[in-house]
Scaffold this active site. Structure first.
Site, PDB file in Angstrom:
ATOM      1  N   HIS B  66       0.862  -1.170   0.000  1.00 57.30           N
ATOM      2  CA  HIS B  66       0.000   0.000   0.000  1.00 57.30           C
ATOM      3  C   HIS B  66       0.911   1.236   0.000  1.00 57.30           C
ATOM      4  O   HIS B  66       2.138   1.100   0.093  1.00 57.30           O
ATOM      5  CB  HIS B  66      -0.902  -0.023   1.230  1.00 57.30           C
ATOM      6  CG  HIS B  66      -2.125  -0.894   1.063  1.00 57.30           C
ATOM      7  ND1 HIS B  66      -3.169  -0.899   1.962  1.00 57.30           N
ATOM      8  CD2 HIS B  66      -2.478  -1.761   0.074  1.00 57.30           C
ATOM      9  CE1 HIS B  66      -4.099  -1.743   1.548  1.00 57.30           C
ATOM     10  NE2 HIS B  66      -3.708  -2.278   0.418  1.00 57.30           N
ATOM     11  N   GLU B  68       1.487   3.479   2.286  1.00 54.82           N
ATOM     12  CA  GLU B  68       2.242   3.625   3.531  1.00 54.82           C
ATOM     13  C   GLU B  68       3.308   2.544   3.694  1.00 54.82           C
ATOM     14  O   GLU B  68       4.455   2.821   4.065  1.00 54.82           O
ATOM     15  CB  GLU B  68       1.289   3.568   4.732  1.00 54.82           C
ATOM     16  CG  GLU B  68       0.189   4.635   4.708  1.00 54.82           C
ATOM     17  CD  GLU B  68      -1.093   4.153   4.037  1.00 54.82           C
ATOM     18  OE1 GLU B  68      -1.026   3.476   2.996  1.00 54.82           O
ATOM     19  OE2 GLU B  68      -2.182   4.460   4.563  1.00 54.82           O
ATOM     20  N   SER B  93      -6.950   7.638   4.439  1.00 57.86           N
ATOM     21  CA  SER B  93      -6.953   7.063   5.779  1.00 57.86           C
ATOM     22  C   SER B  93      -6.462   5.612   5.746  1.00 57.86           C
ATOM     23  O   SER B  93      -6.894   4.824   4.908  1.00 57.86           O
ATOM     24  CB  SER B  93      -8.383   7.135   6.331  1.00 57.86           C
ATOM     25  OG  SER B  93      -8.394   6.814   7.700  1.00 57.86           O
ATOM     26  N   CYS B  95      -5.613   1.705   6.029  1.00 59.69           N
ATOM     27  CA  CYS B  95      -6.254   0.411   6.306  1.00 59.69           C
ATOM     28  C   CYS B  95      -5.593  -0.199   7.543  1.00 59.69           C
ATOM     29  O   CYS B  95      -4.601   0.316   8.061  1.00 59.69           O
ATOM     30  CB  CYS B  95      -6.101  -0.525   5.108  1.00 59.69           C
ATOM     31  SG  CYS B  95      -4.469  -1.300   5.025  1.00 59.69           S
ATOM     32  N   CYS B  98      -1.763  -1.027   7.195  1.00 59.43           N
ATOM     33  CA  CYS B  98      -0.874   0.133   7.313  1.00 59.43           C
ATOM     34  C   CYS B  98      -0.919   0.702   8.728  1.00 59.43           C
ATOM     35  O   CYS B  98       0.109   1.132   9.263  1.00 59.43           O
ATOM     36  CB  CYS B  98      -1.260   1.167   6.265  1.00 59.43           C
ATOM     37  SG  CYS B  98      -0.983   0.533   4.584  1.00 59.43           S
TER      38      CYS B  98
END
Lengths: 163, 163
Positions: B66, B68, B93, B95, B98
């Protein structure tokens, strides 16, 4: 850190579970021989091994390849329905990164080799409805004992602790 | 899923924050152009960018990259003390994967481009003491609107939902 769960009664751990955990242990042993962190995992869907993996912090210079995330990465892109019918086998109780990954994909059961050496996420996973089965396997414990004694600095790095 | 937090008052978001978020947005835009999921991130320590990253599900066939986690992976192996003085910027925002990764490494602050398109982990992160600042950025929102409209199947796969 909440106290670790006690071992799951042996009757819950099937022969198939034992075989899949052994695949994870084999990965942990390979990782140790490579100079790495001896934690392994296997992702199993409906009795079929999708992937095995191992911690690759040392081998790949990785901050995100723990045993569980490595297995999930090596399984490749999967549909949500596959994860939701899978079991994740891991030699050591999952850290929050790996627990969060299992939570993202709604993996419903995690079989844990041992949680004496490390435990952080079990209460959180259980509160999310994940079935956790702890084998308390002596080979897993021995591997981590060696890790924490002989490679303590790498171990602390791996769990985000000050050395 | 708990309701998303409202936007952080603009006074909390510094000019430096805005610049670092812009780096994350640039990554998201690159990811979109590559045919991927338009989410980007930056890991910043003491005002210095350690790495930027973006979702690479499509580009690398990855289940764990992802925005992040990609930024954290690209930052390489770091000491615990570095993470504990870092800020993670992300266009969307986080998940649970992350969020769990940020929790493992005890990253104390996450600046979030927007949480209208997706929100899962904020209450959990906040309960762990993480400072969350939500910018409610229109470019981030627009990128995700296009994603969810034009590439809905990949988006569902990315968050572990049935298509």
């Amino acid at each position: 850190m909440p106290p670790p769960s006690g071992p799951t009664p042996e009757s819950i751990i099937t022969d198939a579970d034992r075989n899949f955990l052994d695949l994870a242990i084999e990965q942990a042993q390979i990782g140790w021989e490579e100079g790495g962190v001896p934690i392994g995992a296997a992702l199993v869907h409906d009795g079929e091994v999708l992937a095995v993996g191992r911690n690759r912090r040392v081998q790949m210079g990785s901050a995100i390849r723990h045993g569980e995330t490595d297995a999930i990465e090596r399984a490749g892109r999967l549909k949500a329905s596959v994860y939701r019918n899978s079991v994740l086998y891991t030699t050591l109780s999952p850290c929050y990164m790996c627990a969060g990954t299992a939570t993202l994909y709604e993996i419903p059961r995690i079989v844990i080799g041992e949680n004496r050496s490390f435990q952080a996420s079990e209460a959180w996973l259980a509160s999310n409805g994940v079935q956790l089965d702890v084998v308390d396997d002596p080979t897993c414990i021995e591997l981590m004992n060696r890790m924490m004694t002989e490679r303590a600095e790498i171990w602390n790095e791996d769990i985000g602790e000050e050395a």
